[in-house]
Design an enzyme around this catalytic site. Structure first.
Site, short mmCIF file in Angstrom:
data_model
loop_
_atom_site.label_atom_id
_atom_site.label_comp_id
_atom_site.label_asym_id
_atom_site.label_seq_id
_atom_site.Cartn_x
_atom_site.Cartn_y
_atom_site.Cartn_z
N HIS A 109 2.95 0.60 8.11
CA HIS A 109 2.20 1.82 8.38
C HIS A 109 3.12 3.03 8.25
O HIS A 109 4.25 3.02 8.74
CB HIS A 109 1.60 1.80 9.79
CG HIS A 109 0.42 0.90 9.92
ND1 HIS A 109 -0.04 0.44 11.13
CD2 HIS A 109 -0.40 0.36 8.98
CE1 HIS A 109 -1.09 -0.35 10.93
NE2 HIS A 109 -1.33 -0.40 9.64
N HIS B 6 -8.69 -9.77 6.19
CA HIS B 6 -8.01 -8.62 6.79
C HIS B 6 -8.05 -8.67 8.31
O HIS B 6 -7.19 -8.07 8.98
CB HIS B 6 -8.65 -7.33 6.29
CG HIS B 6 -7.73 -6.14 6.36
ND1 HIS B 6 -6.62 -6.01 5.55
CD2 HIS B 6 -7.74 -5.04 7.16
CE1 HIS B 6 -5.99 -4.88 5.84
NE2 HIS B 6 -6.65 -4.27 6.80
N ARG C 243 -4.85 -9.91 9.72
CA ARG C 243 -3.80 -8.88 9.82
C ARG C 243 -3.97 -8.09 11.12
O ARG C 243 -2.99 -7.82 11.83
CB ARG C 243 -3.86 -7.96 8.61
CG ARG C 243 -2.95 -6.74 8.67
CD ARG C 243 -3.05 -5.97 7.35
NE ARG C 243 -2.59 -4.59 7.44
CZ ARG C 243 -1.34 -4.21 7.23
NH1 ARG C 243 -0.41 -5.12 6.96
NH2 ARG C 243 -0.99 -2.93 7.30
N LYS D 166 0.85 -1.19 0.00
CA LYS D 166 0.00 0.00 0.00
C LYS D 166 0.88 1.24 0.00
O LYS D 166 1.84 1.33 0.77
CB LYS D 166 -0.92 -0.01 1.23
CG LYS D 166 -2.00 1.05 1.19
CD LYS D 166 -2.96 0.88 2.35
CE LYS D 166 -4.08 1.91 2.29
NZ LYS D 166 -5.04 1.74 3.41
#
Length: 332
Positions: free
Chosen positions: A305, A279, A282, A173
């Site tokens: 992140h 998800h 995770r 991401k």
């Protein structure tokens, strides 16, 4: 004397239609195929909503009316509404090349801050017990590494480091690479999966195929990379398909929907009442690491992140009960 025939005038190339121009601009900027599909779909909906009027004839009130329609009548989520806004603004800025002084007037939907769904370790164990085969392995990777589902399915052979006990997540991401842990318990199953993938690859090579999709024109830069074993997916699809952009037949990775359905079914069989998606594994990875005493910065790096405040949302379950408070009812 006959006059010489006049040659026909050369055909004037027609400019591409609006949605085709949108596709071309998205590809020039190297956006993903998913973003392309979503933006084109939202642009089409926006045009149809306003009676097929050209976007050049529309302005801020028209954009706001469309977004309001999505929120009020279609009852879409804030993230969906904001995706529609992003697609429309991309259309105006990048395709129509319009200066939009009214952009500030279009308000983004405020996304509510939700606590993530987290499974207990017992629930994770029960969930995995009701999975098998490749679905079990992918789900175990999600919980054991903290990867997102597409990050796991896009994993390539060259990015699996058995000796270093790590996995390299490429283009996660935000188009960022990172390193995460490879669980010891998954080394043997992962080796077996890669051997099955190698057999599929050999079968494709024998059929004159075997070239995998490569990002950013690497197939042109490295002529043999597309058929090299190291670039193949660890979790290839069971069937070959046609690339929607190039039209080339090749073997892509597994579809995420197959894993999503398998996890949902396993959760029902395990009697887990919480909403359970891949998800969630995770989320559970991050929470259980923090519960085990690992530093939040370490967990942040494993998850990829950008800001530690995003990781801090998992600290909500570190204390027993609501923020570790003893209810006065229990003191009676």
């Amino acid at each position: 004397m006959d006059a010489f025939p006049v040659p026909p005038a050369p055909a004037v190339p027609q400019p591409p239609k609006l949605l085709e121009s949108l596709r071309q601009r998205i590809r020039v900027l190297h956006y993903s195929i998913r973003t392309e599909q979503a933006y084109v779909d939202w642009a089409r909906r926006f045009i149809l909503f306003h009676g097929k009027r050209h976007p050049r004839e529309l302005g801020a009130p028209d954009v706001t009316a469309f977004l309001t329609h999505l929120a009020v009548e279609r009852n879409v989520s804030a993230s969906t509404q904001n995706q529609a806004k992003a697609a429309i603004l991309f259309l105006y800025k990048e395709v129509l090349q319009q200066d939009l002084p009214w952009l500030d007037e279009v308000v983004s939907a405020r996304k509510p801050r939700r606590l993530p769904v987290v499974l207990t370790q017992r629930e994770v164990r029960e969930l995995l017990l009701h999975l098998q085969g490749t679905q079990w392995l992918v789900s175990s990777l999600l919980y054991g590494t903290g990867m997102r589902i597409l990050e796991a399915l896009r994993l390539r052979v060259k990015d699996v480091e058995f000796e270093r006990r790590e996995l390299i997540v490429r283009e996660g991401k935000g188009n960022k690479d990172r390193v995460t842990v490879l669980p010891e318990n998954l080394i043997a199953p992962l080796r077996e999966q890669m051997e099955r993938a190698r057999m599929l690859h050999r079968k494709d090579l024998d059929a004159g195929l075997g070239a995998v999709w490569l990002p950013d024109a690497l197939a042109v830069k490295y002529a043999n990379a597309a058929t090299a074993w190291g670039w193949q997916y660890v979790f290839p699809s069971a069937v070959r398909s046609v690339d929607p952009r190039s039209g080339v037949e090749r073997r892509h990775h597994m579809l995420e929907q197959s894993v999503q359905k398998a996890v949902a079914l396993a959760a029902r069989r395990a009697g887990i009442d919480k909403p359970c998606t891949p998800h969630v594994l995770r989320h559970s990875f991050a929470t259980h690491l923090l519960q085990a005493g690992y530093d939040i910065r370490t967990v942040q790096e494993l998850l990829g992140h950008k800001d530690v405040s995003t990781t801090m949302i998992y600290t909500h379950v570190l204390n027993k009960g609501g923020r570790g408070v003893l209810s006065p009812l229990d003191a009676l």
